[in-house]
Design a protein around this motif. Structure first.
Motif, mmCIF file in Angstrom:
data_model
loop_
_atom_site.group_PDB
_atom_site.id
_atom_site.type_symbol
_atom_site.label_atom_id
_atom_site.label_comp_id
_atom_site.label_asym_id
_atom_site.label_seq_id
_atom_site.Cartn_x
_atom_site.Cartn_y
_atom_site.Cartn_z
ATOM 1 N N SER A 45 -19.895 37.843 77.555
ATOM 2 C CA SER A 45 -18.495 37.470 77.749
ATOM 3 C C SER A 45 -17.553 38.362 76.967
ATOM 4 O O SER A 45 -16.369 38.452 77.289
ATOM 5 N N PRO A 48 -17.084 42.417 79.466
ATOM 6 C CA PRO A 48 -17.152 42.445 80.932
ATOM 7 C C PRO A 48 -17.252 43.884 81.435
ATOM 8 O O PRO A 48 -16.872 44.828 80.744
ATOM 9 N N THR A 81 -14.217 27.404 76.167
ATOM 10 C CA THR A 81 -15.378 28.273 75.947
ATOM 11 C C THR A 81 -15.020 29.570 75.232
ATOM 12 O O THR A 81 -15.908 30.373 74.936
ATOM 13 N N LYS A 85 -17.608 34.623 71.807
ATOM 14 C CA LYS A 85 -17.819 35.738 72.717
ATOM 15 C C LYS A 85 -18.998 36.559 72.207
ATOM 16 O O LYS A 85 -19.205 36.671 70.986
ATOM 17 N N CYS A 87 -21.913 40.062 73.195
ATOM 18 C CA CYS A 87 -22.204 41.247 73.994
ATOM 19 C C CYS A 87 -23.600 41.743 73.648
ATOM 20 O O CYS A 87 -23.956 41.847 72.472
#
Length: 215
Positions: A45, A48, A81, A85, A87
């Protein structure tokens, strides 16, 4: 640093370097041939498609990842949410024959705006394909805070984990930003980023090199 390459799929960065050496000085003296870093996958998230870029330094001692949409936030009208985040980067690092590498340290930068009572954490782990994931290294921040932030993960030289010699093993980097409202006012937003609108803020991974046995 070299110009960035978008992580939309399989991309590569080719660079030149200095003369190889044994011992810890290899951190500053990588192998002389070109290094190729290919992005196998990028998921999460916090990154992207099309919002992250990679570049390799001209001396082969580091590579950077720059994010343009890596932001965690809580409070106000924030998405429920959005407080976390993450990655995951899966990298193919093609190195000159007879050499192997490890990640000696990683520098992270960004900006945080935390209300009084709010907290945030930046965390990361690293591992080679087929091996166990390393324990996450955490960096904690407490509100009130409104400034740039920087964190560094460093591995002792004796504990560096090198890629297996003679075998291609992808290198995985997992990062995460998490913001908690804590006792802060629910109507006020707290956030933390690992990105930059001007491209100056990036994550740098410093590489250590050594010759494989029998070279």
């Amino acid at each position: 640093m070299a110009s960035g390459l978008l992580l939309g799929g399989a991309v590569a960065a080719l660079v030149t370097a200095a003369v190889p050496a044994h011992s810890p000085s290899s951190f500053d003296n990588p192998p002389p041939d070109k290094i190729v870093i290919t992005i196998a996958t990028v998921n999460g998230s916090g990154c992207p498609a099309g919002t992250a870029a990679v570049a390799v330094s001209a001396d082969n001692t580091a590579f950077t990842v720059t994010y343009s949409d890596y932001l965690a936030q809580v409070g106000g009208n924030s998405d429920p949410t959005a407080f976390r985040k993450n990655c995951q980067l899966n990298l193919k690092v093609h190195v000159p024959q007879g050499f192997t590498y490890a990640i000696a340290s990683a520098d992270y930068r960004g900006f945080a705006s935390l209300q009084p009572g709010a907290t945030a954490v930046q965390r990361a782990s690293y591992y080679f394909q087929g091996s166990s994931s390393t324990v996450y290294k955490n960096h904690n921040f407490t509100g009130a805070y409104n400034d740039n932030w920087q964190a560094t993960d460093t591995t002792d030289w004796a504990q560096l984990v090198y890629a297996p010699c003679g075998v291609q093993r992808n290198f995985n980097i997992n990062t995460e930003l998490r913001v908690n409202a804590g006792t802060s006012s629910p109507g006020k937003v707290s956030f933390m980023t690992m990105d930059s609108t001007d491209g100056d803020i990036s994550t740098t991974y410093h590489m250590a090199w050594k010759e494989c046995p029998g070279k």
